[in-house]
Write an enzyme that holds these catalytic residues in place. Structure first.
Site, PDB file in Angstrom:
ATOM      1  N   CYS A 337       1.063  -1.288  -0.199  1.00 59.29           N
ATOM      2  CA  CYS A 337      -0.051  -0.410  -0.071  1.00 59.29           C
ATOM      3  C   CYS A 337       1.170   1.051   0.043  1.00 59.29           C
ATOM      4  O   CYS A 337       0.500   2.239   0.566  1.00 59.29           O
ATOM      5  CB  CYS A 337      -0.801  -0.004   1.340  1.00 59.29           C
ATOM      6  SG  CYS A 337       0.321   0.115   3.217  1.00 59.29           S
ATOM      7  N   ASP A 338       2.465   1.290   0.229  1.00 57.25           N
ATOM      8  CA  ASP A 338       3.038   2.643  -0.199  1.00 57.25           C
ATOM      9  C   ASP A 338       3.778   2.450  -1.440  1.00 57.25           C
ATOM     10  O   ASP A 338       3.443   1.897  -2.221  1.00 57.25           O
ATOM     11  CB  ASP A 338       4.266   1.788   0.602  1.00 57.25           C
ATOM     12  CG  ASP A 338       4.742   2.857   0.897  1.00 57.25           C
ATOM     13  OD1 ASP A 338       5.430   3.927   0.630  1.00 57.25           O
ATOM     14  OD2 ASP A 338       6.053   3.046   2.339  1.00 57.25           O
TER      15      ASP A 338
END
Ligand SMILES: Cc1ncc(COP(=O)(O)O)c(C=O)c1O
Length: 385
Positions: A337-338
Site C-alpha cells: 500500500c506504499d
C-alpha cells in the site's frame, strides 16, 4: 555468458524476441508454482565462480555473502573452491553449519558489532577492516593485537550503487590510521577498497590500485610494511545494457597488482558479480489500473519484498512468460500500500492478465536478502535448480 537477441519458444504457441539469458528464461518458463520465487541457476553460478576462481592463482576469491545468503548457493560456491566474506554472526553461523572451514572466511565490514568481532575471533579469524580512529580503538579493546586492513576511499564513478559516502578514509587519513593502529597495538596488514557496486567501468580497479600504491609506499616511511591487498567487489551483473566482462576487469587488476611485488595476499570479494546473473525472479500480476491515461501493472513482488535496489537506480529486465501480443508501456509497481513501491516506468509488456507471470532479471543479487514481510507480503522463496 549468452546474452543476445534471440527467439525462444515460451509455450508451444508463443515465440518472442528477447534480450535475456536464454537459459534462465527457459528455467522460469518451466516454473509454474507459487510466486514470488527467485530461481537460481546453479550452472550459471558455477560458470561465473570458475571465471573468478580460475582467473589468476595469485588472487583469492571471497564471495560477499550479503548478496545472496541462500544455503544452497553458499554450498555450491564452497564446492567450487570459493571463500566467503561475512558481515554478521548470522552469515558466519550459516557458513559454519555448512561445514565451511574458518580459513576460508574473512570479514571486511568497516563497522562491526562487538559480538561479531568476538564470534570471528572464536573461530580464529583475527583480521578486520577499519576506516576510522574509533573503530581502531574499539578493536584495541575487543580484539587486542589483531591485524587490520585499512579501507581507502577510491573513485566510485561508473558505479550505479556508490559506497564511498558511508565508508572509507582518504589517503592522508589512511596513513594516520595505520600509525594509530600501531600505537594501539594492532598490526596494520594492508589496504582494501570498494569501487562501488554495479561498477561498469572495468578500469575502476586499476585507478583505485594507483591510489592504493601511493599509500602502500608512503607507510614504509613510517616503518609500516603492508602485505595484503583486498580489491573488494563491484563487478556488475547484466542489468540494463551492461554485458559484464569480468575478464577485462580481472585483466586490469592482474596488470595493476604487478606494482605491488611485496603483496603476498591479494583478494577479490565479489557479491553481485558472482550471483546476480544466475537469478531470475518470477512474479505474477495481481492487478491493473489506468491512472491519468497511464497503464499500471501491479505484481506480487515489489520494492519491499525483493526489488529494493530500484530505489538506488538498479534496473531490471521484465519478460512476459505466459502471454504475448502488441506491447504497451506500463508503470510496474509492487503489491504493497506504499506509494514508493514503484519498480519501473515505461516498461514494454503485452496486455497481461491477472495471474500472468513476469520474469525479472538479473535478480540473483540483493533481492531475496533485502525482502521484508511489510504488509504481510510473501518474501520470494529461493529455488536452486
Ligand atoms: C565490504 C564489501 N565487500 C564486498 C561487497 C560486495 O560488493 P558487490 O556486490 O558490489 O560485488 C560489499 C557490498 O556492499 C561490501 O560492502
Amino acid at each position: 555468458m549468452g546474452y543476445f537477441l534471440l527467439r525462444i519458444p515460451k509455450n508451444p504457441e508463443l515465440m518472442t524476441t528477447l534480450r535475456v539469458d536464454d537459459n534462465l528464461i527457459q528455467i522460469a518458463l518451466n516454473h509454474s508454482s507459487a510466486t514470488p520465487v527467485l530461481i537460481m541457476d546453479m550452472a550459471t553460478l558455477k560458470r561465473t565462480a570458475a571465471t573468478f576462481s580460475g582467473y589468476a592463482p595469485a588472487i583469492a576469491t571471497y564471495y560477499a555473502v550479503k548478496a545472496n545468503a541462500d544455503p544452497f548457493v553458499l554450498r555450491t560456491l564452497a564446492g567450487e573452491g570459493i571463500g566467503f566474506e561475512v558481515a554478521s554472526e548470522a552469515e558466519l553461523s550459516t557458513l559454519l553449519s555448512l561445514g565451511v572451514s574458518s580459513d576460508r572466511i574473512i570479514t571486511s565490514n568497516p563497522i562491526k558489532a562487538p559480538a561479531f568481532i568476538s564470534a570471528m575471533r572464536s573461530i580464529g579469524v583475527d583480521r578486520f577492516v577499519v576506516d576510522s580512529i574509533d573503530e581502531i580503538d574499539k578493536l584495541a579493546s575487543y580484539a587486542p593485537g589483531c591485524h587490520v586492513l585499512l579501507r581507502l576511499a577510491v573513485d566510485n564513478t561508473g558505479s550505479t550503487w556508490p559506497l564511498d559516502e558511508k565508508f572509507a578514509a582518504t589517503a592522508v587519513e589512511t596513513i594516520e590510521l595505520a600509525m594509530h593502529a600501531v600505537q594501539t597495538g594492532l598490526q596494520p596488514a594492508g589496504l582494501t577498497f570498494h569501487v562501488g557496486s554495479q561498477c561498469t567501468n572495468p578500469f575502476a580497479w586499476a585507478t583505485a590500485l594507483r591510489d592504493a600504491k601511493a599509500v602502500w609506499d608512503e607507510v614504509k616511511n613510517h616503518e609500516i610494511k603492508f602485505d595484503t591487498l583486498n580489491v573488494g567487489g563491484g563487478f556488475p551483473a547484466a542489468h540494463h545494457d551492461v554485458h559484464p566482462d569480468y575478464e577485462q576487469s580481472l585483466d586490469s587488476i592482474v596488470e595493476s597488482i604487478s606494482a605491488f611485488p611485496d603483496a603476498s595476499t591479494i583478494e577479490v570479494e565479489p557479491g553481485r558479480g558472482l550471483v546476480g546473473d544466475a537469478g531470475v525472479l518470477v512474479g505474477r500480476v495481481v492487478g491493473k489500473a489506468t491512472r491519468s491515461g497511464n497503464r499500471w501493472l501491479y505484481l506480487d513482488v515489489g520494492v519491499f519484498n525483493g526489488l529494493m535496489e530500484v530505489v538506488g537506480g538498479i534496473e531490471y529486465q521484465y519478460t512476459s512468460l505466459d502471454h504475448e501480443g502488441p506491447e504497451n508501456e506500463w508503470t510496474v509497481a509492487g503489491p504493497s500500500c506504499d506509494s514508493m513501491d514503484i519498480v519501473a516506468r515505461e516498461v514494454r509488456l503485452p496486455d497481461l492478465a491477472v495471474g500472468d507471470r513476469v520474469a525479472i532479471s538479473p535478480a540473483g543479487a540483493y533481492t531475496s536478502v533485502y525482502a521484508s514481510s511489510f504488509n504481510g507480503l510473501a518474501q520470494p522463496r529461493v529455488l536452486c535448480v
